[in-house]
Design a protein around this motif. Structure first.
Motif, PDB file in Angstrom:
ATOM      1  N   ASP A   1      -4.981   4.622  75.112  1.00  0.00           N
ATOM      2  CA  ASP A   1      -6.362   4.408  75.549  1.00  0.00           C
ATOM      3  C   ASP A   1      -6.562   4.967  76.967  1.00  0.00           C
ATOM      4  OD1 ASP A   1      -8.862   3.504  76.263  1.00  0.00           O
ATOM      5  OD2 ASP A   1      -8.407   1.364  75.953  1.00  0.00           O
ATOM      6  N   ARG A   2      -7.418   5.974  77.087  1.00  0.00           N
ATOM      7  CA  ARG A   2      -7.742   6.584  78.392  1.00  0.00           C
ATOM      8  C   ARG A   2      -8.246   5.562  79.400  1.00  0.00           C
ATOM      9  NH1 ARG A   2      -8.501   7.784  82.702  1.00  0.00           N
ATOM     10  NH2 ARG A   2      -9.634   9.489  83.705  1.00  0.00           N
ATOM     11  N   GLN A   3      -8.913   4.504  78.918  1.00  0.00           N
ATOM     12  CA  GLN A   3      -9.491   3.510  79.819  1.00  0.00           C
ATOM     13  C   GLN A   3      -8.434   2.682  80.548  1.00  0.00           C
ATOM     14  OE1 GLN A   3     -12.748   3.669  80.328  1.00  0.00           O
ATOM     15  NE2 GLN A   3     -12.733   5.315  78.805  1.00  0.00           N
ATOM     16  N   LYS A   4      -7.216   2.673  80.034  1.00  0.00           N
ATOM     17  CA  LYS A   4      -6.178   1.859  80.671  1.00  0.00           C
ATOM     18  C   LYS A   4      -5.747   2.432  82.018  1.00  0.00           C
ATOM     19  CE  LYS A   4      -5.501  -1.133  77.280  1.00  0.00           C
ATOM     20  NZ  LYS A   4      -5.895  -2.548  77.451  1.00  0.00           N
ATOM     21  N   VAL A   5      -5.796   3.751  82.147  1.00  0.00           N
ATOM     22  CA  VAL A   5      -5.277   4.361  83.374  1.00  0.00           C
ATOM     23  C   VAL A   5      -6.401   4.608  84.373  1.00  0.00           C
ATOM     24  CG1 VAL A   5      -3.227   5.302  82.242  1.00  0.00           C
ATOM     25  CG2 VAL A   5      -5.308   6.721  82.419  1.00  0.00           C
ATOM     26  N   GLY A   6      -6.102   5.308  85.444  1.00  0.00           N
ATOM     27  CA  GLY A   6      -7.031   5.405  86.568  1.00  0.00           C
ATOM     28  C   GLY A   6      -7.964   6.606  86.515  1.00  0.00           C
TER      29      GLY A   6
ATOM     30  N   THR B   1      -9.764  10.281  87.470  1.00  0.00           N
ATOM     31  CA  THR B   1      -9.333  11.672  87.585  1.00  0.00           C
ATOM     32  C   THR B   1      -9.470  12.082  89.058  1.00  0.00           C
ATOM     33  OG1 THR B   1     -10.226  12.063  85.372  1.00  0.00           O
ATOM     34  CG2 THR B   1      -9.737  14.011  86.714  1.00  0.00           C
ATOM     35  N   ALA B   2      -8.355  12.338  89.725  1.00  0.00           N
ATOM     36  CA  ALA B   2      -8.421  12.742  91.134  1.00  0.00           C
ATOM     37  C   ALA B   2      -9.207  14.053  91.240  1.00  0.00           C
ATOM     38  CB  ALA B   2      -7.006  12.914  91.697  1.00  0.00           C
ATOM     39  N   PRO B   3      -9.908  14.275  92.362  1.00  0.00           N
ATOM     40  CA  PRO B   3     -10.728  15.485  92.477  1.00  0.00           C
ATOM     41  C   PRO B   3      -9.887  16.763  92.388  1.00  0.00           C
ATOM     42  CG  PRO B   3     -10.763  14.197  94.522  1.00  0.00           C
ATOM     43  CD  PRO B   3     -10.054  13.378  93.511  1.00  0.00           C
ATOM     44  N   SER B   4     -10.508  17.803  91.879  1.00  0.00           N
ATOM     45  CA  SER B   4      -9.791  19.055  91.614  1.00  0.00           C
ATOM     46  C   SER B   4      -9.274  19.726  92.885  1.00  0.00           C
ATOM     47  CB  SER B   4     -10.703  20.025  90.865  1.00  0.00           C
ATOM     48  OG  SER B   4     -11.852  20.313  91.633  1.00  0.00           O
ATOM     49  N   HIS B   5      -9.962  19.558  94.020  1.00  0.00           N
ATOM     50  CA  HIS B   5      -9.649  20.398  95.184  1.00  0.00           C
ATOM     51  C   HIS B   5      -8.345  20.026  95.892  1.00  0.00           C
ATOM     52  CE1 HIS B   5     -11.960  17.093  97.062  1.00  0.00           C
ATOM     53  NE2 HIS B   5     -11.186  17.316  98.099  1.00  0.00           N
ATOM     54  N   GLY B   6      -7.682  18.923  95.489  1.00  0.00           N
ATOM     55  CA  GLY B   6      -6.367  18.599  96.058  1.00  0.00           C
ATOM     56  C   GLY B   6      -5.211  19.180  95.257  1.00  0.00           C
ATOM     57  N   LEU B   7      -5.520  19.859  94.143  1.00  0.00           N
ATOM     58  CA  LEU B   7      -4.477  20.293  93.200  1.00  0.00           C
ATOM     59  C   LEU B   7      -4.133  21.772  93.336  1.00  0.00           C
ATOM     60  CD1 LEU B   7      -2.692  19.491  90.734  1.00  0.00           C
ATOM     61  CD2 LEU B   7      -4.638  20.067  89.269  1.00  0.00           C
TER      62      LEU B   7
ATOM     63  N   MET C   1      -4.430  16.457  83.196  1.00  0.00           N
ATOM     64  CA  MET C   1      -3.277  15.548  83.140  1.00  0.00           C
ATOM     65  C   MET C   1      -2.714  15.231  84.528  1.00  0.00           C
ATOM     66  SD  MET C   1       0.018  15.943  80.652  1.00  0.00           S
ATOM     67  CE  MET C   1       1.674  15.605  81.246  1.00  0.00           C
ATOM     68  N   VAL C   2      -2.513  16.232  85.367  1.00  0.00           N
ATOM     69  CA  VAL C   2      -1.968  15.957  86.701  1.00  0.00           C
ATOM     70  C   VAL C   2      -2.966  15.144  87.523  1.00  0.00           C
ATOM     71  CG1 VAL C   2      -1.026  16.936  88.822  1.00  0.00           C
ATOM     72  CG2 VAL C   2      -0.609  18.084  86.634  1.00  0.00           C
ATOM     73  N   ARG C   3      -4.242  15.483  87.386  1.00  0.00           N
ATOM     74  CA  ARG C   3      -5.258  14.769  88.174  1.00  0.00           C
ATOM     75  C   ARG C   3      -5.372  13.308  87.750  1.00  0.00           C
ATOM     76  NH1 ARG C   3     -10.248  18.631  87.472  1.00  0.00           N
ATOM     77  NH2 ARG C   3     -11.298  16.870  88.506  1.00  0.00           N
ATOM     78  N   ILE C   4      -5.204  13.009  86.468  1.00  0.00           N
ATOM     79  CA  ILE C   4      -5.258  11.603  86.029  1.00  0.00           C
ATOM     80  C   ILE C   4      -3.967  10.881  86.438  1.00  0.00           C
ATOM     81  CG2 ILE C   4      -5.490  10.034  84.052  1.00  0.00           C
ATOM     82  CD1 ILE C   4      -7.153  12.269  82.670  1.00  0.00           C
ATOM     83  N   ILE C   5      -2.836  11.571  86.385  1.00  0.00           N
ATOM     84  CA  ILE C   5      -1.588  10.957  86.885  1.00  0.00           C
ATOM     85  C   ILE C   5      -1.752  10.583  88.358  1.00  0.00           C
ATOM     86  CG2 ILE C   5       0.823  11.456  87.505  1.00  0.00           C
ATOM     87  CD1 ILE C   5       1.048  13.080  84.877  1.00  0.00           C
ATOM     88  N   VAL C   6      -2.252  11.505  89.177  1.00  0.00           N
ATOM     89  CA  VAL C   6      -2.405  11.234  90.618  1.00  0.00           C
ATOM     90  C   VAL C   6      -3.459  10.150  90.845  1.00  0.00           C
ATOM     91  CG1 VAL C   6      -3.146  12.202  92.830  1.00  0.00           C
ATOM     92  CG2 VAL C   6      -1.580  13.501  91.354  1.00  0.00           C
ATOM     93  N   GLY C   7      -4.580  10.230  90.149  1.00  0.00           N
ATOM     94  CA  GLY C   7      -5.638   9.221  90.296  1.00  0.00           C
ATOM     95  C   GLY C   7      -5.125   7.828  89.965  1.00  0.00           C
ATOM     96  N   THR C   8      -4.315   7.745  88.909  1.00  0.00           N
ATOM     97  CA  THR C   8      -3.736   6.459  88.495  1.00  0.00           C
ATOM     98  C   THR C   8      -2.746   5.945  89.545  1.00  0.00           C
ATOM     99  OG1 THR C   8      -3.995   7.069  86.171  1.00  0.00           O
ATOM    100  CG2 THR C   8      -2.420   5.306  86.664  1.00  0.00           C
TER     101      THR C   8
ATOM    102  N   THR D   1      -1.934  11.452  75.573  1.00  0.00           N
ATOM    103  CA  THR D   1      -3.370  11.318  75.272  1.00  0.00           C
ATOM    104  C   THR D   1      -4.135  10.509  76.332  1.00  0.00           C
ATOM    105  OG1 THR D   1      -2.992  11.571  72.912  1.00  0.00           O
ATOM    106  CG2 THR D   1      -5.039  10.464  73.555  1.00  0.00           C
ATOM    107  N   PRO D   2      -3.630   9.349  76.790  1.00  0.00           N
ATOM    108  CA  PRO D   2      -4.407   8.589  77.789  1.00  0.00           C
ATOM    109  C   PRO D   2      -4.505   9.304  79.140  1.00  0.00           C
ATOM    110  CG  PRO D   2      -2.264   7.556  77.413  1.00  0.00           C
ATOM    111  CD  PRO D   2      -2.423   8.597  76.355  1.00  0.00           C
ATOM    112  N   PHE D   3      -3.632  10.266  79.381  1.00  0.00           N
ATOM    113  CA  PHE D   3      -3.677  11.024  80.636  1.00  0.00           C
ATOM    114  C   PHE D   3      -4.338  12.396  80.427  1.00  0.00           C
ATOM    115  CE2 PHE D   3      -0.295   7.979  81.474  1.00  0.00           C
ATOM    116  CZ  PHE D   3      -0.536   7.616  82.790  1.00  0.00           C
ATOM    117  N   SER D   4      -5.251  12.492  79.474  1.00  0.00           N
ATOM    118  CA  SER D   4      -5.931  13.778  79.305  1.00  0.00           C
ATOM    119  C   SER D   4      -7.426  13.546  79.182  1.00  0.00           C
ATOM    120  CB  SER D   4      -5.409  14.509  78.064  1.00  0.00           C
ATOM    121  OG  SER D   4      -5.862  13.885  76.892  1.00  0.00           O
ATOM    122  N   ALA D   5      -8.175  14.586  79.547  1.00  0.00           N
ATOM    123  CA  ALA D   5      -9.635  14.496  79.472  1.00  0.00           C
ATOM    124  C   ALA D   5     -10.037  14.195  78.041  1.00  0.00           C
ATOM    125  CB  ALA D   5     -10.244  15.817  79.935  1.00  0.00           C
ATOM    126  N   SER D   6     -11.037  13.318  77.884  1.00  0.00           N
ATOM    127  CA  SER D   6     -11.431  12.932  76.529  1.00  0.00           C
ATOM    128  C   SER D   6     -11.949  14.153  75.772  1.00  0.00           C
ATOM    129  CB  SER D   6     -12.478  11.818  76.581  1.00  0.00           C
ATOM    130  OG  SER D   6     -13.360  12.027  77.652  1.00  0.00           O
TER     131      SER D   6
END
Lengths: 245, 245
Positions: free
Chosen positions: B225-230, B232-238, B196-203, B154-159
């Protein structure tokens, strides 16, 4: 007043060429817009020469005059911040007023990239010409030597060329090599007519595909007939590589 | 009736993602348009899953049913001819009706590319995230091991994620390596939530930049809590790299 020389690279994909035209997004336009924001007045820029719609540049050179007093690194950062990401500032130098981006240029180097394999490369498709059938590089190298030298290049120029007057140019070298499924053409000369590199490459590729004989080049120089040589290779495989001063 | 499975690659730059949306150019739309031309009726395609706007795919998988009787190589050629150049057909196979592009998928591999140097790469700018400050790859590798495993992501997914219900997923591996100025992240898992991948990479990148401590990951899994992690990395690197069946 200071004269500023800027080396820029650009991805030509979304530009209608270098030179300002009514209602078109051009490289000159976006740079002049950036300079207008900095100066709050119109600043005219001068380049080493135009490039066609879709043609890329690794090292295009421009100059302009300014009353602003910034150091080169501040110019670099200010310009890159104001420019769209498909124009990249490579280097900024201060030059004396004798320097002129076009008039001081001694020559230019262009590169053209052909991808010579069955399938196109999805992520490079806007930066190379995809030719499926196998091209004979040896045949092209021999034919290229007929183009090298000082000639009237009328047959290798667009029929509606903007160049009036003498069309004698010197091509100093055409190097051709293979690299990872690609064929790279490097053409060095003292000056180029409209579409000249693209017609040289289109002609060489047709020779390499056995669609034309290399004697067409001799006939073209003898008759100055555009019809003797080959097609105009597409713009998106062409890069202005270096301007020689 | 035959069921056709197609492996496709696409450049996500000019797509509003994979899935059909009103008035948007999407990958699903251009493929269904191509199939409609061939069948003279609407053909619904099914993919392994959607990708966001700007995300690329090296090996997305789709299937559809057809009454047409073409061999695989004819399908390949017909589809590529009808598709725009930013979608490339990689492979066509005939499958039995048990196969379903999404339901049969066992997992997926994504790659994310970060360019970690001062200047961006003009001709790759749409295929990598440019991070100027130096990122500590060692720190990221240690932190990544905290993400590997079965968790409620949940914390690594778009709200505003479209996934309802259970958000437990298994990340089997996160490999990180350096390659020619780039940092490549490869994430393998059984299923992925929106972003999920973009938040993992951003974090991980924020951890590698010392903007966050890796303990934020433990806290995120503990609190959801989504706020704990980093970020969302931009889409164009994925890149959707591979679907595992």
């Amino acid at each position: 007043m200071e004269r500023i020389k800027v080396h820029i690279a650009y991805d030509g994909t979304h530009f209608a060429g270098y030179q300002v035209q009514t209602n078109e997004r051009t490289v000159q336009l976006v740079i002049e817009q950036a300079l207008k924001k900095m100066h709050r007045e119109d600043i005219r820029i001068y380049s080493s020469g135009r490039t066609d719609s879709g043609v890329h540049a690794l090292d295009q050179v421009i100059h302009f005059n300014t009353r602003l007093t910034l150091d080169c690194s501040a110019w670099h950062q200010a310009l890159q911040t104001l420019l769209p990401s498909d124009v990249q500032v490579q280097r900024v130098e201060k030059v004396d007023e004798q320097f002129h981006a076009r008039k001081s240029a001694q020559g230019k180097i262009y590169r053209y990239v052909v991808l010579n394999q069955r399938h196109y490369d999805l992520f490079n498709r806007q930066y190379e010409w995809h030719v499926m059938k196998q091209v004979d590089v040896g045949l092209m190298k021999v034919a290229a030597e007929k183009i090298v030298g000082t000639h009237d290049f009328t047959p290798f120029s667009a029929s509606k060329s903007n160049v009036t007057g003498d069309k004698t140019r010197t091509v100093n070298a055409i190097d051709i090599w293979e690299d990872n499924g690609r064929i790279v053409f490097e053409v060095k000369g003292d000056g180029f007519l409209t579409h000249m590199v693209r017609i040289i490459v289109g002609t060489l590729v047709e020779i390499g595909l056995n669609k034309k004989e290399s004697t067409c080049i001799d006939e073209a120089f003898a008759t100055l007939d555009r019809q003797k040589v080959g097609m105009t290779a597409p713009s998106h495989g062409l890069f202005l590589w270096q301007v020689i001063y």
